[in-house]
Scaffold this motif. Structure first.
Motif, PDB file in Angstrom:
ATOM      1  N   LYS A 128       0.849  -1.193   0.000  1.00 45.09           N
ATOM      2  CA  LYS A 128       0.000   0.000   0.000  1.00 45.09           C
ATOM      3  C   LYS A 128       0.889   1.249   0.000  1.00 45.09           C
ATOM      4  CE  LYS A 128      -4.143  -0.082   1.663  1.00 45.09           C
ATOM      5  NZ  LYS A 128      -5.299  -0.235   2.516  1.00 45.09           N
ATOM      6  N   GLY A 129       0.596   2.165  -0.912  1.00 41.47           N
ATOM      7  CA  GLY A 129       1.345   3.417  -0.999  1.00 41.47           C
ATOM      8  C   GLY A 129       2.528   3.384  -1.950  1.00 41.47           C
ATOM      9  N   ASP A 130       2.930   2.192  -2.421  1.00 38.12           N
ATOM     10  CA  ASP A 130       4.017   2.105  -3.401  1.00 38.12           C
ATOM     11  C   ASP A 130       3.593   2.741  -4.722  1.00 38.12           C
ATOM     12  OD1 ASP A 130       5.826   0.733  -1.834  1.00 38.12           O
ATOM     13  OD2 ASP A 130       5.786  -1.120  -3.018  1.00 38.12           O
ATOM     14  N   GLN A 131       4.577   3.096  -5.517  1.00 40.34           N
ATOM     15  CA  GLN A 131       4.317   3.488  -6.900  1.00 40.34           C
ATOM     16  C   GLN A 131       3.698   2.274  -7.609  1.00 40.34           C
ATOM     17  OE1 GLN A 131       4.887   6.529  -8.381  1.00 40.34           O
ATOM     18  NE2 GLN A 131       5.264   7.216  -6.292  1.00 40.34           N
ATOM     19  N   PRO A 132       3.044   2.476  -8.744  1.00 40.67           N
ATOM     20  CA  PRO A 132       2.492   1.321  -9.464  1.00 40.67           C
ATOM     21  C   PRO A 132       3.570   0.277  -9.763  1.00 40.67           C
ATOM     22  CG  PRO A 132       1.674   3.353 -10.422  1.00 40.67           C
ATOM     23  CD  PRO A 132       2.744   3.733  -9.421  1.00 40.67           C
ATOM     24  N   HIS A 133       3.242  -0.979  -9.525  1.00 36.94           N
ATOM     25  CA  HIS A 133       4.167  -2.070  -9.844  1.00 36.94           C
ATOM     26  C   HIS A 133       3.871  -2.580 -11.252  1.00 36.94           C
ATOM     27  CE1 HIS A 133       5.699  -3.530  -5.685  1.00 36.94           C
ATOM     28  NE2 HIS A 133       5.414  -2.235  -5.634  1.00 36.94           N
ATOM     29  N   PRO A 134       4.926  -2.849 -12.049  1.00 37.64           N
ATOM     30  CA  PRO A 134       4.735  -3.414 -13.381  1.00 37.64           C
ATOM     31  C   PRO A 134       4.768  -4.941 -13.316  1.00 37.64           C
ATOM     32  CG  PRO A 134       7.018  -2.789 -13.111  1.00 37.64           C
ATOM     33  CD  PRO A 134       6.320  -2.454 -11.819  1.00 37.64           C
ATOM     34  N   TYR A 135       3.672  -5.579 -13.616  1.00 39.98           N
ATOM     35  CA  TYR A 135       3.620  -7.040 -13.638  1.00 39.98           C
ATOM     36  C   TYR A 135       3.869  -7.498 -15.066  1.00 39.98           C
ATOM     37  CZ  TYR A 135       2.024  -6.910  -8.874  1.00 39.98           C
ATOM     38  OH  TYR A 135       1.967  -6.703  -7.518  1.00 39.98           O
ATOM     39  N   ASN A 161      15.783 -23.551 -17.838  1.00 38.37           N
ATOM     40  CA  ASN A 161      15.718 -24.755 -18.660  1.00 38.37           C
ATOM     41  C   ASN A 161      15.044 -24.536 -20.007  1.00 38.37           C
ATOM     42  OD1 ASN A 161      16.780 -27.383 -17.285  1.00 38.37           O
ATOM     43  ND2 ASN A 161      16.014 -26.031 -15.683  1.00 38.37           N
ATOM     44  N   MET A 162      14.479 -23.363 -20.231  1.00 38.08           N
ATOM     45  CA  MET A 162      13.923 -23.039 -21.544  1.00 38.08           C
ATOM     46  C   MET A 162      15.020 -22.628 -22.524  1.00 38.08           C
ATOM     47  SD  MET A 162      10.245 -21.203 -20.656  1.00 38.08           S
ATOM     48  CE  MET A 162      10.940 -19.598 -20.524  1.00 38.08           C
ATOM     49  N   ILE A 163      16.212 -22.308 -22.014  1.00 41.30           N
ATOM     50  CA  ILE A 163      17.314 -21.872 -22.877  1.00 41.30           C
ATOM     51  C   ILE A 163      17.573 -22.931 -23.953  1.00 41.30           C
ATOM     52  CG2 ILE A 163      19.795 -21.379 -22.960  1.00 41.30           C
ATOM     53  CD1 ILE A 163      19.488 -20.206 -20.109  1.00 41.30           C
ATOM     54  N   GLY A 164      17.654 -22.472 -25.174  1.00 43.48           N
ATOM     55  CA  GLY A 164      17.884 -23.361 -26.309  1.00 43.48           C
ATOM     56  C   GLY A 164      16.604 -23.919 -26.917  1.00 43.48           C
ATOM     57  N   HIS A 165      15.464 -23.695 -26.254  1.00 45.12           N
ATOM     58  CA  HIS A 165      14.183 -24.194 -26.760  1.00 45.12           C
ATOM     59  C   HIS A 165      13.245 -23.066 -27.182  1.00 45.12           C
ATOM     60  CE1 HIS A 165      15.109 -28.289 -25.662  1.00 45.12           C
ATOM     61  NE2 HIS A 165      15.436 -27.883 -24.446  1.00 45.12           N
ATOM     62  N   GLU A 166      13.640 -21.829 -26.981  1.00 48.70           N
ATOM     63  CA  GLU A 166      12.772 -20.680 -27.250  1.00 48.70           C
ATOM     64  C   GLU A 166      12.712 -20.369 -28.743  1.00 48.70           C
ATOM     65  OE1 GLU A 166      14.172 -18.125 -23.424  1.00 48.70           O
ATOM     66  OE2 GLU A 166      15.630 -19.036 -24.785  1.00 48.70           O
ATOM     67  N   LEU A 167      11.486 -20.295 -29.257  1.00 47.82           N
ATOM     68  CA  LEU A 167      11.277 -19.923 -30.654  1.00 47.82           C
ATOM     69  C   LEU A 167      10.772 -18.494 -30.786  1.00 47.82           C
ATOM     70  CD1 LEU A 167       9.532 -23.177 -31.922  1.00 47.82           C
ATOM     71  CD2 LEU A 167      11.932 -22.505 -32.204  1.00 47.82           C
ATOM     72  N   ALA A 168      10.041 -18.033 -29.783  1.00 52.99           N
ATOM     73  CA  ALA A 168       9.497 -16.670 -29.775  1.00 52.99           C
ATOM     74  C   ALA A 168       9.107 -16.335 -28.343  1.00 52.99           C
ATOM     75  CB  ALA A 168       8.288 -16.555 -30.700  1.00 52.99           C
ATOM     76  N   ARG A 169       8.996 -15.036 -28.082  1.00 54.75           N
ATOM     77  CA  ARG A 169       8.646 -14.585 -26.726  1.00 54.75           C
ATOM     78  C   ARG A 169       7.955 -13.237 -26.845  1.00 54.75           C
ATOM     79  NH1 ARG A 169      13.583 -13.435 -25.570  1.00 54.75           N
ATOM     80  NH2 ARG A 169      14.154 -15.553 -25.067  1.00 54.75           N
ATOM     81  N   GLY A 170       7.015 -13.005 -25.962  1.00 55.17           N
ATOM     82  CA  GLY A 170       6.353 -11.711 -25.908  1.00 55.17           C
ATOM     83  C   GLY A 170       6.002 -11.369 -24.485  1.00 55.17           C
ATOM     84  N   SER A 171       5.807 -10.093 -24.242  1.00 53.47           N
ATOM     85  CA  SER A 171       5.513  -9.630 -22.889  1.00 53.47           C
ATOM     86  C   SER A 171       4.480  -8.522 -22.928  1.00 53.47           C
ATOM     87  CB  SER A 171       6.801  -9.115 -22.239  1.00 53.47           C
ATOM     88  OG  SER A 171       6.549  -8.611 -20.950  1.00 53.47           O
ATOM     89  N   LYS A 172       3.696  -8.480 -21.910  1.00 55.91           N
ATOM     90  CA  LYS A 172       2.736  -7.390 -21.712  1.00 55.91           C
ATOM     91  C   LYS A 172       2.888  -6.954 -20.261  1.00 55.91           C
ATOM     92  CE  LYS A 172      -1.114  -5.004 -22.581  1.00 55.91           C
ATOM     93  NZ  LYS A 172      -1.157  -3.936 -23.535  1.00 55.91           N
ATOM     94  N   ILE A 173       3.050  -5.662 -20.043  1.00 60.76           N
ATOM     95  CA  ILE A 173       3.140  -5.152 -18.683  1.00 60.76           C
ATOM     96  C   ILE A 173       1.755  -4.661 -18.270  1.00 60.76           C
ATOM     97  CG2 ILE A 173       4.112  -3.381 -17.185  1.00 60.76           C
ATOM     98  CD1 ILE A 173       6.654  -3.507 -18.850  1.00 60.76           C
ATOM     99  N   VAL A 174       1.309  -5.142 -17.121  1.00 60.05           N
ATOM    100  CA  VAL A 174       0.047  -4.714 -16.522  1.00 60.05           C
ATOM    101  C   VAL A 174       0.403  -4.140 -15.164  1.00 60.05           C
ATOM    102  CG1 VAL A 174      -2.235  -5.431 -15.748  1.00 60.05           C
ATOM    103  CG2 VAL A 174      -1.181  -6.542 -17.739  1.00 60.05           C
ATOM    104  N   TYR A 175      -0.237  -3.051 -14.789  1.00 65.14           N
ATOM    105  CA  TYR A 175       0.131  -2.363 -13.552  1.00 65.14           C
ATOM    106  C   TYR A 175      -0.844  -2.651 -12.427  1.00 65.14           C
ATOM    107  CZ  TYR A 175       3.511   0.052 -16.383  1.00 65.14           C
ATOM    108  OH  TYR A 175       4.573   0.311 -17.219  1.00 65.14           O
ATOM    109  N   ALA A 176      -0.335  -2.486 -11.194  1.00 69.77           N
ATOM    110  CA  ALA A 176      -1.157  -2.632 -10.000  1.00 69.77           C
ATOM    111  C   ALA A 176      -0.670  -1.647  -8.956  1.00 69.77           C
ATOM    112  CB  ALA A 176      -1.063  -4.055  -9.448  1.00 69.77           C
ATOM    113  N   GLN A 177      -1.610  -1.078  -8.209  1.00 74.31           N
ATOM    114  CA  GLN A 177      -1.277  -0.141  -7.139  1.00 74.31           C
ATOM    115  C   GLN A 177      -2.403  -0.167  -6.109  1.00 74.31           C
ATOM    116  OE1 GLN A 177      -1.069   4.036  -8.252  1.00 74.31           O
ATOM    117  NE2 GLN A 177       0.499   4.388  -6.700  1.00 74.31           N
ATOM    118  N   LEU A 178      -2.024  -0.091  -4.840  1.00 77.43           N
ATOM    119  CA  LEU A 178      -3.010  -0.038  -3.759  1.00 77.43           C
ATOM    120  C   LEU A 178      -2.983   1.334  -3.119  1.00 77.43           C
ATOM    121  CD1 LEU A 178      -2.393  -3.487  -2.070  1.00 77.43           C
ATOM    122  CD2 LEU A 178      -4.179  -2.844  -3.674  1.00 77.43           C
TER     123      LEU A 178
END
Length: 178
Positions: A128-135, A161-178
């Motif tokens: 509670k009171g932190d800046q928004p956290h990026p998830y 253990n995913m190293i060497g097996h990754e074909l693609a990767r993506g990320s989405k940041i969603v925020y949370a704040q109390l």
């Protein structure tokens, strides 16, 4: 910063998956139901959001989905969710797929323990009171049907253990704040 500009330090450069998270607020925050009642957030229900992805490369045999808060008050952040062995024909996790008691998790997918050692989605719980956290919600396409790690492995070990097996990767940041 746009999600496709996220840098994955020390990871192989691979094509980018496009990630979509449904049901967010207009300003990119989780809804209250996505916060953690387990961790004492009032009104939190630990309901995972719907996540989908596109731009899947040929040769993909499975996916891994994780959710990580790098701003948690620890030296290493906090993993909130981790699923491996999602079949290649699945490109959406429906809302509440993170509840091990629901039938929303795709068959053959394995809910791995997150940092509190629960095999489920545990919602956002910034102080509670932190800046928004990026998830960071990350989806990784792999060239194996089953990632060969024990079902009680940590998310960090699973990612190693995913190293060497990754074909693609993506990320989405969603925020949370109390």
């Amino acid at each position: 910063m746009k999600n496709e500009d996220i840098v994955f330090n020390n990871l192989a450069k691979v094509p980018y998956l496009t990630i979509s998270v449904s049901g967010l607020t207009d300003d990119g925050f989780f809804q209250q139901k996505n916060y953690s009642g387990i961790f004492g957030v009032e009104g939190g229900q630990d309901i995972s959001p719907e996540i989908s992805w596109t731009n899947v490369p040929a040769g993909t045999k499975s996916f891994v989905v994780t959710m990580y808060d790098p701003d948690a008050p620890t030296e290493s952040g906090f993993w909130h969710w981790s699923i491996k062995d999602i079949p290649a024909d699945i490109t959406t996790l429906s809302e509440n797929a993170g509840d091990i008691n629901s039938d929303s998790l795709p068959e053959k997918a394995v809910a791995m323990p997150m940092d509190a050692r629960m095999n489920r989605y545990v919602g956002a719980a910034p102080a509670k009171g932190d800046q928004p956290h990026p998830y960071h919600i990350v989806v990784t396409a792999l060239d194996v049907d089953v990632l060969d790690v024990s079902p009680d492995s940590t998310p960090a070990f699973m990612n190693f253990n995913m190293i060497g097996h990754e074909l693609a990767r993506g990320s989405k940041i969603v925020y949370a704040q109390l």
